[in-house]
Design an enzyme around this catalytic site. Structure first.
Site, PDB file in Angstrom:
ATOM      1  N   MET A  22       0.845  -1.195   0.000  1.00 12.97           N
ATOM      2  CA  MET A  22       0.000   0.000   0.000  1.00 12.97           C
ATOM      3  C   MET A  22       0.886   1.254   0.000  1.00 12.97           C
ATOM      4  O   MET A  22       0.443   2.344   0.366  1.00 12.97           O
ATOM      5  CB  MET A  22      -0.945  -0.015   1.204  1.00 12.97           C
ATOM      6  CG  MET A  22      -1.891  -1.205   1.144  1.00 12.97           C
ATOM      7  SD  MET A  22      -3.433  -0.987   2.045  1.00 12.97           S
ATOM      8  CE  MET A  22      -2.828  -0.817   3.704  1.00 12.97           C
ATOM      9  N   HIS A  29       9.401  -3.228   3.497  1.00 14.41           N
ATOM     10  CA  HIS A  29       8.996  -3.482   2.109  1.00 14.41           C
ATOM     11  C   HIS A  29      10.221  -3.797   1.236  1.00 14.41           C
ATOM     12  O   HIS A  29      10.149  -4.632   0.333  1.00 14.41           O
ATOM     13  CB  HIS A  29       8.317  -2.245   1.502  1.00 14.41           C
ATOM     14  CG  HIS A  29       7.016  -1.878   2.154  1.00 14.41           C
ATOM     15  ND1 HIS A  29       6.873  -0.760   2.928  1.00 14.41           N
ATOM     16  CD2 HIS A  29       5.812  -2.489   2.130  1.00 14.41           C
ATOM     17  CE1 HIS A  29       5.627  -0.687   3.349  1.00 14.41           C
ATOM     18  NE2 HIS A  29       4.960  -1.722   2.891  1.00 14.41           N
ATOM     19  N   GLU A 148       5.743 -11.407   7.100  1.00 10.08           N
ATOM     20  CA  GLU A 148       5.250 -12.162   8.258  1.00 10.08           C
ATOM     21  C   GLU A 148       4.675 -11.243   9.332  1.00 10.08           C
ATOM     22  O   GLU A 148       4.022 -11.713  10.255  1.00 10.08           O
ATOM     23  CB  GLU A 148       6.395 -13.001   8.852  1.00 10.08           C
ATOM     24  CG  GLU A 148       6.807 -14.142   7.948  1.00 10.08           C
ATOM     25  CD  GLU A 148       7.854 -15.049   8.569  1.00 10.08           C
ATOM     26  OE1 GLU A 148       8.415 -14.693   9.639  1.00 10.08           O
ATOM     27  OE2 GLU A 148       8.145 -16.100   7.978  1.00 10.08           O
TER      28      GLU A 148
HETATM   29  O1  PAF Z   1      -0.168  -5.857   3.567  1.00  8.81           O
HETATM   30  C1  PAF Z   1      -0.571  -4.922   2.878  1.00  8.81           C
HETATM   31  O2  PAF Z   1       0.118  -3.914   2.704  1.00  8.81           O
HETATM   32  C2  PAF Z   1      -1.962  -5.003   2.273  1.00  8.81           C
HETATM   33  O3  PAF Z   1      -2.865  -5.636   3.106  1.00  8.81           O
HETATM   34  C3  PAF Z   1      -1.967  -5.637   0.866  1.00  8.81           C
HETATM   35  C4  PAF Z   1      -1.529  -7.083   0.911  1.00  8.81           C
HETATM   36  C5  PAF Z   1      -1.050  -4.851  -0.056  1.00  8.81           C
HETATM   37  C6  PAF Z   1      -3.381  -5.608   0.278  1.00  8.81           C
HETATM   38  O4  PAF Z   1      -3.858  -4.297   0.156  1.00  8.81           O
END
Ligand code: PAF
Length: 274
Positions: A22, A29, A148
């Site tokens: 997101m 990330h 996780e």
């Molecule tokens: O983990 C996230 O950032 C969100 O739940 C995802 C998997 C991108 C779905 O919007």
């Protein structure tokens, strides 16, 4: 790197490794993207990162409004990490028939494990399943990487993919922590210094659970640590790591915790009893 805004630009990238996000990308990330790069190196395909703040998974509209957004900065980070395609669609490209959630009947059982996310964020996993299945449909990956830190989400996605025939490999990636133990999260950017200090007691709670040998004692230890630290506790639970039902002897277990500090909701988890 190509920045793609709708389905028409995605054809060249099918069969790749997807990292759904997101946005507001942080080192957690970037670890997912590194894992995707390793998978792409082993099995081929491009790295595709999706960046979409999905309205259907926010049960609180103000949480959706203030969710951090930083497209330009995210694009720079993705480019530097070797991402081939940054898929940043608008709502219409993801939900052409109008914003929708997956029907409750389509949700795997683990999505409604009692006392966990579903109790405090009703409808959350219906939104997650809707968006993730749509992202899979659009990007057609051979593999996808999930952190996780959102342990229940990882279990839900695994179950959803398995139910659909298991064609996409779901790759977990360990939680990235700051030096003091705090799990990285886009929501950390919303914490005041005081709230961050209090939020750390979620991790302390998970650590305290490790020294207990039975689940109820571990749950009490977690809750106590979080309460003393100034967290409004939502749950502090020890569960079977895959089903999220009660712990069963001989099967991996997980300690999971969620709470609110300074109006910001934080979650974290750790293996338990290993
Ligand atoms: O983990 C996230 O950032 C969100 O739940 C995802 C998997 C991108 C779905 O919007």
């Amino acid at each position: 790197m190509q920045i793609v805004r709708d389905a028409s630009g995605l054809a060249d990238f099918s069969g790749g490794v997807l990292v759904p996000t997101m946005g507001a990308l942080h080192a957690g990330h970037m670890a997912l993207i590194e894992r995707a790069a390793a998978l792409a190196g082993e099995g081929g395909g491009d790295i595709v990162v999706s960046l979409f703040v999905n309205p259907t998974q926010f049960n609180d509209p103000s949480d959706f409004e203030r969710y951090p957004r930083s497209l330009e900065d995210d694009a720079r980070k993705c480019e530097a990490a070797g991402v081939a395609c940054l898929f940043a669609p608008d709502v219409g490209a993801v939900y052409p028939r109008g914003v929708e959630s997956a029907p409750e009947s389509a949700l795997p059982r683990v999505a409604t494990a009692p006392g966990l996310e579903d109790r405090f964020r009703p409808g959350h996993f219906a939104g997650v399943c809707a968006v993730v299945s749509r992202l899979f449909e659009l990007t057609r990956p051979r593999a996808a990487v999930f952190g996780e830190k959102d342990w229940q989400q990882l279990c839900v996605i695994r179950a959803m993919v398995e139910r659909a025939g298991g064609k996409i490999e779901i790759e977990p990636c360990p939680t990235v922590r700051e030096a003091d133990g705090m799990a990285l999260s886009s929501r950390n950017a919303l914490l005041s210094a005081d709230a961050r200090r209090r939020g750390l007691s979620i991790w302390r709670g998970l650590e305290a659970a490790q020294v207990e040998t039975d689940p109820p004692a571990a749950e009490r230890a977690m809750r106590r640590m979080m309460e003393v630290g100034g967290v409004e506790v939502e749950y502090a639970a020890v569960r079977d790591a895959a089903t999220l039902e009660a712990v069963r002897p001989g099967r991996p277990a997980r300690a999971l915790a969620a709470g609110v500090v300074g109006g910001v909701r934080l979650i974290d988890n750790m293996p338990w009893g290993v």
